[in-house]
Design an enzyme around this catalytic site. Sequence first.
Site, mmCIF file in Angstrom:
data_model
loop_
_atom_site.group_PDB
_atom_site.id
_atom_site.type_symbol
_atom_site.label_atom_id
_atom_site.label_comp_id
_atom_site.label_asym_id
_atom_site.label_seq_id
_atom_site.Cartn_x
_atom_site.Cartn_y
_atom_site.Cartn_z
ATOM 1 N N ARG A 1 46.174 26.256 34.244
ATOM 2 C CA ARG A 1 45.256 26.179 34.049
ATOM 3 C C ARG A 1 44.972 25.547 32.603
ATOM 4 O O ARG A 1 44.718 26.171 31.554
ATOM 5 C CB ARG A 1 43.556 27.508 34.019
ATOM 6 C CG ARG A 1 43.994 27.376 35.766
ATOM 7 C CD ARG A 1 43.301 28.623 36.197
ATOM 8 N NE ARG A 1 41.976 29.197 35.237
ATOM 9 C CZ ARG A 1 41.424 30.079 35.187
ATOM 10 N NH1 ARG A 1 41.591 30.910 36.523
ATOM 11 N NH2 ARG A 1 40.498 30.490 34.637
ATOM 12 N N LYS B 1 40.240 40.724 40.612
ATOM 13 C CA LYS B 1 38.825 40.267 41.296
ATOM 14 C C LYS B 1 39.840 39.915 42.359
ATOM 15 O O LYS B 1 38.994 40.032 43.272
ATOM 16 C CB LYS B 1 37.693 40.528 40.128
ATOM 17 C CG LYS B 1 37.723 40.645 38.887
ATOM 18 C CD LYS B 1 36.488 40.482 38.941
ATOM 19 C CE LYS B 1 36.568 39.454 38.124
ATOM 20 N NZ LYS B 1 37.223 38.909 37.041
ATOM 21 N N ARG C 1 27.324 39.232 35.126
ATOM 22 C CA ARG C 1 27.916 39.249 34.495
ATOM 23 C C ARG C 1 26.906 40.052 33.266
ATOM 24 O O ARG C 1 26.951 40.295 32.324
ATOM 25 C CB ARG C 1 28.535 37.831 33.505
ATOM 26 C CG ARG C 1 29.819 37.602 34.305
ATOM 27 C CD ARG C 1 30.946 38.414 35.040
ATOM 28 N NE ARG C 1 32.007 37.945 35.607
ATOM 29 C CZ ARG C 1 32.889 36.907 35.389
ATOM 30 N NH1 ARG C 1 32.721 36.083 34.141
ATOM 31 N NH2 ARG C 1 33.293 36.365 35.340
ATOM 32 N N ARG D 1 37.843 35.686 25.520
ATOM 33 C CA ARG D 1 37.033 36.477 26.540
ATOM 34 C C ARG D 1 36.679 37.542 26.845
ATOM 35 O O ARG D 1 36.051 38.577 27.398
ATOM 36 C CB ARG D 1 37.707 35.691 28.215
ATOM 37 C CG ARG D 1 38.064 34.338 28.506
ATOM 38 C CD ARG D 1 38.131 33.996 29.554
ATOM 39 N NE ARG D 1 39.079 32.973 29.735
ATOM 40 C CZ ARG D 1 39.708 31.877 30.474
ATOM 41 N NH1 ARG D 1 40.719 32.924 30.820
ATOM 42 N NH2 ARG D 1 39.783 31.468 30.621
#
Length: 323
Positions: A258, A103, A180, A269
């Site tokens: 990360r 995205k 979301r 997720r």
Amino acid sequence: MGVRECTPWDDLVEEEEEDPTQHEPPIVISMAPLRRLVSAARTSPALRVSIAHRLLSSSSTLNPEIDPDSSASGSNFHTLRRGGDPKDRNVQWVFLGCPGVGKGTYASRLSALLGVPHISTGDLVRDELASSGPLSFQLSEIVNRGKLVSDEIVIDLLSRRLEAGEVKGETGFILDGFPRTVRQAEILGSVTEIDLVVNLKLHEDALLAKCLGRRICSECGGNYNIASIDMKDKDGNPGMHMAPLLPPPHCATKLITRSDDTEEVVKERLRVYNELTKPVEEFYRSRGKLLEFDLPGGIQESWSKLLRALNLQDRDDKRSAAS
């Protein structure tokens, strides 16, 4: 400010999954972030507002220490128009898609092409973490555990970003990472008009490989991906190819991962995203605003096809010719 413990998800910001069999408990939200949204809305052609009290009245109670009749909710607030005619302003788009689908990459490219800001709520959270501000400790615990940041914090960060954009004269936007949930989509619709919602889709095995391959340069902050993905179709023929996005030599020795890019966190997720975001897709689909785009591969294979789907290929051709 307390932060509710939420279900794991990408980079930020949702509430726990709603149970339709029970009445939803109210969420106490400070008026401060809403004041900033109101302030931006009063002056921005990109944020003309209607029905201010709808922002949270259906799902929350205001902080009793704040007077709802104060100047923050000024009497002219209800009469402001919504987002205005799209022909008279820059685009106001939302990008949806599973964690790691790209995205940010595609929204950033379209941002440069269209001359509108790309606003990533994940980046807002990370910027707040790096700032050592009052929320940084809470956010650090939430993100490192793969949890979600509460709506209150996200609205606060987003409204601050919109307000800062007003100062710089920004118009239009491409939102990445918000909304979301249906509730957040309703909140956003109460604040501004959304012209188009682009839903990027990619095979889950490719998504997992992409997330685990993400790397960041610790010096310049550049984003790269070391994963080389080759997938066959159901007949065993070559299907999808996504080449790695390798760093330049001066960044190669400074790459870091990360802390939330682990297989366990990424799979969680994806699971939660698939459970909770389908209603958001349907919310926009029923309003005729959803464009679903199956990524055929990496940027090289997908970019021109996405531009055609958005009817922007001519603009990209003109930009290339001028450069």
